[in-house]
Design a protein around this motif. Structure first.
Motif, PDB file in Angstrom:
ATOM      1  N   HIS A 235      32.135  24.274  58.356  1.00 50.99           N
ATOM      2  CA  HIS A 235      33.496  24.804  58.315  1.00 50.99           C
ATOM      3  C   HIS A 235      34.364  24.096  57.275  1.00 50.99           C
ATOM      4  N   ILE A 236      34.031  22.864  56.947  1.00 54.24           N
ATOM      5  CA  ILE A 236      34.820  22.169  55.916  1.00 54.24           C
ATOM      6  C   ILE A 236      34.666  22.873  54.578  1.00 54.24           C
ATOM      7  N   VAL A 237      33.432  23.256  54.241  1.00 52.85           N
ATOM      8  CA  VAL A 237      33.198  24.012  53.008  1.00 52.85           C
ATOM      9  C   VAL A 237      33.865  25.380  53.106  1.00 52.85           C
ATOM     10  N   GLY A 238      33.777  25.993  54.296  1.00 49.59           N
ATOM     11  CA  GLY A 238      34.441  27.284  54.488  1.00 49.59           C
ATOM     12  C   GLY A 238      35.940  27.193  54.259  1.00 49.59           C
ATOM     13  N   ASP A 239      36.561  26.136  54.769  1.00 48.51           N
ATOM     14  CA  ASP A 239      37.999  25.947  54.554  1.00 48.51           C
ATOM     15  C   ASP A 239      38.314  25.752  53.073  1.00 48.51           C
ATOM     16  N   THR A 240      37.416  25.068  52.368  1.00 47.90           N
ATOM     17  CA  THR A 240      37.609  24.883  50.921  1.00 47.90           C
ATOM     18  C   THR A 240      37.604  26.224  50.198  1.00 47.90           C
ATOM     19  N   VAL A 241      36.710  27.107  50.609  1.00 48.94           N
ATOM     20  CA  VAL A 241      36.638  28.446  50.011  1.00 48.94           C
ATOM     21  C   VAL A 241      37.924  29.231  50.293  1.00 48.94           C
ATOM     22  N   LEU A 242      38.431  29.131  51.522  1.00 47.63           N
ATOM     23  CA  LEU A 242      39.679  29.827  51.874  1.00 47.63           C
ATOM     24  C   LEU A 242      40.840  29.312  51.033  1.00 47.63           C
ATOM     25  N   ARG A 243      40.902  27.993  50.875  1.00 44.60           N
ATOM     26  CA  ARG A 243      41.991  27.428  50.056  1.00 44.60           C
ATOM     27  C   ARG A 243      41.846  27.820  48.597  1.00 44.60           C
ATOM     28  N   GLN A 244      40.602  27.936  48.129  1.00 44.15           N
ATOM     29  CA  GLN A 244      40.396  28.345  46.737  1.00 44.15           C
ATOM     30  C   GLN A 244      40.884  29.767  46.502  1.00 44.15           C
ATOM     31  N   LEU A 245      40.610  30.662  47.460  1.00 44.62           N
ATOM     32  CA  LEU A 245      41.090  32.035  47.318  1.00 44.62           C
ATOM     33  C   LEU A 245      42.620  32.072  47.332  1.00 44.62           C
ATOM     34  N   SER A 246      43.235  31.297  48.205  1.00 42.18           N
ATOM     35  CA  SER A 246      44.697  31.271  48.244  1.00 42.18           C
ATOM     36  C   SER A 246      45.259  30.750  46.923  1.00 42.18           C
ATOM     37  N   LEU A 247      44.578  29.771  46.333  1.00 38.15           N
ATOM     38  CA  LEU A 247      45.012  29.238  45.041  1.00 38.15           C
ATOM     39  C   LEU A 247      44.914  30.298  43.955  1.00 38.15           C
ATOM     40  N   GLU A 248      43.818  31.057  43.937  1.00 39.34           N
ATOM     41  CA  GLU A 248      43.652  32.110  42.928  1.00 39.34           C
ATOM     42  C   GLU A 248      44.668  33.239  43.135  1.00 39.34           C
ATOM     43  N   LEU A 249      45.010  33.518  44.384  1.00 45.58           N
ATOM     44  CA  LEU A 249      46.049  34.526  44.631  1.00 45.58           C
ATOM     45  C   LEU A 249      47.375  34.082  44.020  1.00 45.58           C
ATOM     46  N   LYS A 250      47.723  32.828  44.221  1.00 49.09           N
ATOM     47  CA  LYS A 250      48.976  32.318  43.672  1.00 49.09           C
ATOM     48  C   LYS A 250      48.963  32.342  42.148  1.00 49.09           C
ATOM     49  N   ARG A 251      47.800  32.093  41.565  1.00 54.68           N
ATOM     50  CA  ARG A 251      47.701  32.058  40.101  1.00 54.68           C
ATOM     51  C   ARG A 251      47.739  33.455  39.485  1.00 54.68           C
ATOM     52  N   ASN A 252      47.142  34.434  40.158  1.00 54.07           N
ATOM     53  CA  ASN A 252      46.955  35.737  39.549  1.00 54.07           C
ATOM     54  C   ASN A 252      48.002  36.777  39.924  1.00 54.07           C
ATOM     55  N   LEU A 253      48.822  36.484  40.932  1.00 59.73           N
ATOM     56  CA  LEU A 253      49.844  37.446  41.330  1.00 59.73           C
ATOM     57  C   LEU A 253      51.181  37.120  40.693  1.00 59.73           C
ATOM     58  N   ARG A 254      52.053  38.111  40.658  1.00 62.65           N
ATOM     59  CA  ARG A 254      53.395  37.911  40.119  1.00 62.65           C
ATOM     60  C   ARG A 254      54.250  37.157  41.139  1.00 62.65           C
ATOM     61  N   GLU A 255      55.414  36.709  40.674  1.00 63.39           N
ATOM     62  CA  GLU A 255      56.288  35.919  41.533  1.00 63.39           C
ATOM     63  C   GLU A 255      56.786  36.716  42.735  1.00 63.39           C
ATOM     64  N   ASN A 256      57.012  38.021  42.536  1.00 60.64           N
ATOM     65  CA  ASN A 256      57.553  38.834  43.632  1.00 60.64           C
ATOM     66  C   ASN A 256      56.470  39.505  44.481  1.00 60.64           C
ATOM     67  N   ASP A 257      55.194  39.276  44.154  1.00 54.18           N
ATOM     68  CA  ASP A 257      54.117  39.788  44.991  1.00 54.18           C
ATOM     69  C   ASP A 257      54.016  38.931  46.255  1.00 54.18           C
ATOM     70  N   LEU A 258      53.557  39.530  47.337  1.00 55.43           N
ATOM     71  CA  LEU A 258      53.535  38.855  48.638  1.00 55.43           C
ATOM     72  C   LEU A 258      52.102  38.737  49.127  1.00 55.43           C
ATOM     73  N   ALA A 259      51.612  37.505  49.206  1.00 56.59           N
ATOM     74  CA  ALA A 259      50.239  37.260  49.648  1.00 56.59           C
ATOM     75  C   ALA A 259      50.253  36.546  50.983  1.00 56.59           C
ATOM     76  N   GLY A 260      49.325  36.921  51.862  1.00 55.02           N
ATOM     77  CA  GLY A 260      49.244  36.288  53.168  1.00 55.02           C
ATOM     78  C   GLY A 260      47.812  36.194  53.637  1.00 55.02           C
ATOM     79  N   ARG A 261      47.639  35.410  54.683  1.00 52.99           N
ATOM     80  CA  ARG A 261      46.333  35.331  55.343  1.00 52.99           C
ATOM     81  C   ARG A 261      46.413  36.202  56.588  1.00 52.99           C
ATOM     82  N   TYR A 262      45.638  37.282  56.575  1.00 55.72           N
ATOM     83  CA  TYR A 262      45.726  38.251  57.663  1.00 55.72           C
ATOM     84  C   TYR A 262      45.024  37.749  58.913  1.00 55.72           C
ATOM     85  N   GLY A 263      44.018  36.913  58.706  1.00 56.77           N
ATOM     86  CA  GLY A 263      43.278  36.354  59.842  1.00 56.77           C
ATOM     87  C   GLY A 263      41.852  36.042  59.443  1.00 56.77           C
TER      88      GLY A 263
END
Length: 352
Positions: A235-263
């Motif tokens: 799960h530690i590696v899994g959490d790293t993957v989740l954080r990496q996706l969140s990081l890429e979302l922040k990098r690739n989306l515009r400032e007014n785009d809304l990103a969330g973790r649905y579950g």
């Protein structure tokens, strides 16, 4: 325990400067009332110590205590006792007595409410008793012009100091409230919007699209075979993957785009004012970038995304219908081999 000590230290620091100012200028009021009474020399020495030394002693007592908040409340009760002592020592000179005791009462109410008010009043009565035992009981109802002028600093500067402390406290409370509000809307692992906050914004965006006839695209993003990542690598590696996706979302989306973790391993985005073609391009870039991710300790780990997109349509009855369309598109992407984008009955295959 440490958290309580930190709060107590903060409380002591807030009171330190107002106590210096209050006792310093309050001594002027007391001295003007004592001057015509020909009190013993030790009374003047006590007044000087109370005004110049006690504020610093009180601060050291509270900050070095294991329970700073409790120690500071004891200090405030001692302030009240001394206030009663000085009121009786200056023979209850009307103006000086009201000035000193009312300011101390204001402190007690602000710091501890009714309970500290009652305790402070009892401490003042104790101070009166001590003064009467040492100097005798007497009353001096006259007020001189000198005493009036001596009380003016206490009546003007001290409330200003207390007001500044209250203002600074209000600012801190406002900042804490904003922080708590942000935390209540944020997913702790990824730093993105949590499920509830994102759905609230989805409802708002849906209403804006329907009322203003603007465009917006919703995307549901799923990490392919995420359960196998957790099972195989932990799960530690899994959490790293989740954080990496969140990081890429922040990098690739515009400032007014809304990103969330649905579950779980599912993420969600709202792309305002973006037609389906442009949204697809943005998500395709995200899919490619995330597919190139390599874990530094597990170079053999491969990740990919399945994405479902849906634009807001006039015939949608509510935001749930819009989200359901994106969910069906995501199901289509998974059914057609994963690692691809699907939307409005069509899918974009992965690029080999």
């Amino acid at each position: 325990m440490e958290n309580q000590r930190g709060k107590g230290l903060s409380f002591a620091k807030r009171i330190y400067k107002p106590r210096i100012i209050g006792l310093g200028i309050g001594a002027l009021s007391v001295a003007a009332a004592l001057y015509p009474l020909q009190v013993p020399t030790w009374v003047w020495a006590a007044l000087l110590l109370n005004a110049m030394v006690w504020p610093h002693v009180a601060y050291l007592l509270s900050t070095r205590s294991a329970f700073p908040y409790k120690a500071e409340r004891h200090n405030m009760l001692f302030d009240s006792l001394l206030g009663g002592f000085w009121a009786a020592s200056m023979q209850f000179n009307p103006l000086s007595t009201v000035t000193i005791l009312s300011m101390m009462t204001m402190n007690n109410v602000a710091a501890g409410g009714v309970r500290l008010l009652v305790q402070g009043s009892l401490a003042q009565l104790t101070g009166v008793a001590v003064s009467w035992l040492l100097l005798g009981a007497a009353f001096s109802p006259t007020v001189s012009q000198l005493q009036v002028y001596a009380c003016l600093p206490m009546l003007t500067l001290y409330p200003l100091a207390v007001g500044m402390v209250c203002y600074q406290l209000a600012i801190k409370l406002s900042e804490h409230k904003r922080t708590l509000s942000a935390l209540s809307r944020t997913d702790s692992l990824t730093g993105l919007l949590n499920h509830g906050a994102w759905k609230d914004l989805l409802q708002i965006t849906f209403q804006q699209c329907q009322q203003q006839q603007t465009q917006a695209t919703v995307g549901l993003i799923d990490i392919d075979h995420f359960k196998l990542i957790n099972d195989n690598y932990g799960h530690i590696v899994g959490d790293t993957v989740l954080r990496q996706l969140s990081l890429e979302l922040k990098r690739n989306l515009r400032e007014n785009d809304l990103a969330g973790r649905y579950g779980g391993d599912e993420f969600c985005v709202i792309l305002p004012d973006l037609p389906l073609e442009h949204a697809t391009a943005v998500m395709e870039r995200l899919r490619e970038v995330f597919g190139n991710y390599r874990h530094p300790q597990i170079p053999g780990l491969r990740v990919s995304l399945s994405i479902g997109l849906a634009t807001c349509q006039p015939h949608f009855a509510d935001a749930a219908s819009w989200l359901d369309a994106a969910d069906k598109a995501l199901y289509s992407a998974k059914s057609n081999g994963r690692d691809r984008i699907s939307s409005a009955g069509r899918f974009t295959p992965s690029i080999a």
